[in-house]
Design a protein around this motif. Sequence first.
Motif, PDB file in Angstrom:
ATOM      1  N   LEU A 102       0.811  -1.230   0.000  1.00  0.00           N
ATOM      2  CA  LEU A 102       0.000   0.000   0.000  1.00  0.00           C
ATOM      3  C   LEU A 102       0.842   1.277   0.000  1.00  0.00           C
ATOM      4  N   GLU A 120       2.014   3.166  -2.157  1.00  0.00           N
ATOM      5  CA  GLU A 120       1.628   4.237  -3.090  1.00  0.00           C
ATOM      6  C   GLU A 120       0.625   5.228  -2.483  1.00  0.00           C
ATOM      7  N   TYR A 121      -0.022   4.845  -1.377  1.00  0.00           N
ATOM      8  CA  TYR A 121      -1.031   5.716  -0.763  1.00  0.00           C
ATOM      9  C   TYR A 121      -0.473   6.591   0.359  1.00  0.00           C
ATOM     10  N   LEU A 126      -4.616   0.286  10.480  1.00  0.00           N
ATOM     11  CA  LEU A 126      -5.536  -0.194   9.437  1.00  0.00           C
ATOM     12  C   LEU A 126      -5.761  -1.712   9.504  1.00  0.00           C
ATOM     13  N   THR A 166      -6.039   8.426   1.750  1.00  0.00           N
ATOM     14  CA  THR A 166      -6.741   7.400   0.954  1.00  0.00           C
ATOM     15  C   THR A 166      -7.116   6.209   1.830  1.00  0.00           C
ATOM     16  N   LEU A 167      -6.174   5.763   2.653  1.00  0.00           N
ATOM     17  CA  LEU A 167      -6.461   4.612   3.519  1.00  0.00           C
ATOM     18  C   LEU A 167      -7.449   4.989   4.626  1.00  0.00           C
ATOM     19  N   ALA A 210     -10.810   4.719   3.143  1.00  0.00           N
ATOM     20  CA  ALA A 210     -11.186   3.301   3.074  1.00  0.00           C
ATOM     21  C   ALA A 210     -11.644   2.799   4.442  1.00  0.00           C
ATOM     22  N   HIS A 252     -15.112   3.860   5.249  1.00  0.00           N
ATOM     23  CA  HIS A 252     -16.090   3.033   4.566  1.00  0.00           C
ATOM     24  C   HIS A 252     -16.314   1.726   5.334  1.00  0.00           C
TER      25      HIS A 252
END
Lengths: 206, 206
Positions: free
Chosen positions: B59, B61-62, B147, B184-185, B188, B191
């Motif tokens: 991950l 890239e985030y 996360l 970004t994470l 997520a 959500h």
Amino acid sequence: MESERWLEPLPARLQQQFQFLLEVDRLKTVIRGSRITDGSRKENTAEHSWHLALFASTLAEYAIGPIQIDRVVQMLLIHDIVEIDAGDTPLFDDTTPTTQAKLEQVAAERLFGLLPQDQAEYFQALWTEFEAAQTPDAKFGKAVDRLQPILLNHIVGGGTWTDYEVDEDKERQMTHRIADGSPTLWAAAEHVFADAVRCGWLLPAR
Amino acid sequence: MESERWLEPLPARLQQQFQFLLEVDRLKTVIRGSRITDGSRKENTAEHSWHLALFASTLAEYAIGPIQIDRVVQMLLIHDIVEIDAGDTPLFDDTTPTTQAKLEQVAAERLFGLLPQDQAEYFQALWTEFEAAQTPDAKFGKAVDRLQPILLNHIVGGGTWTDYEVDEDKERQMTHRIADGSPTLWAAAEHVFADAVRCGWLLPAR
């Protein structure tokens, strides 16, 4: 693994990455032959991979030639992921190596294939390089993968050596690739073998 | 750990490194609150550290800004080693944070202190940087550390959320540092929280 409904609102790329990360969690349930140092249970492949990454980081100075330690660590983190589908093959097991290699190839394609294509290709190439054991990075990774169970066997007083009634010749044959990655670590392993024979945990050469 | 007799014939530096590597094996016996994805048992901290290293690699890239992924991976491999002496503190536990921080500081000095001085200083500095969570590398490492349990809780249908009767506000408060490492994470994660509330695994905000 089929797509998880709850991940569907996320960007497609992130869904694939989460699915891969959740699928590889199953490596925590793949049980190896080695015992952990307190002897209470056998080691699983996920924690083994963590331990190897630390072995490589701590012992990098003994690599036979220049290595990129971050690549070695990445290899070790993913080198056994194929065991999720193909299972662990103990070093002293009789499974035909070519059969196991085919199963692992299929497993690598399925598991790394869960990722977006660029990452799938990156991990697949790293795994293939490790398996081929030709580059300095792969040779050093293989060396620590062979070294760690030797130390675990000694500290628990036998481990897989007594489980499989291994003698010193067989053990040297199964682990001598340590020398390809690090002559210093191979010399250390030979010392541990000699001590294990003295203690009666490894049978003397026949 | 006292010196192991069988290691004594090895060079002093290698003895120290092997003692460290054998001592940290005990992280495999430190049990966390989270369950593994098949729900069969709770996760141990060694396999958790392996999983986080893969989370970070996959991950990266985030990350909110430029990071050095090899440093993040190294941090995650060693970030919880102090739990060997200080134990795991679940996110929703009432242990006084300052007490725990002191125990962990002493543990870091003892455990990294098993290594040769140059390596002890390197790992201690990396651990301190991670704990302080101020650099981009440490912020991203902390983000994936927060996360991973969220995804595990969702996939097992509650996990520590139901164990501790956590509501969405509390959960957001305990994990919002994900946003410091990766918006970004964090999106997520939000959500996943919403879906968990819908499923009844996370209590609605009070």
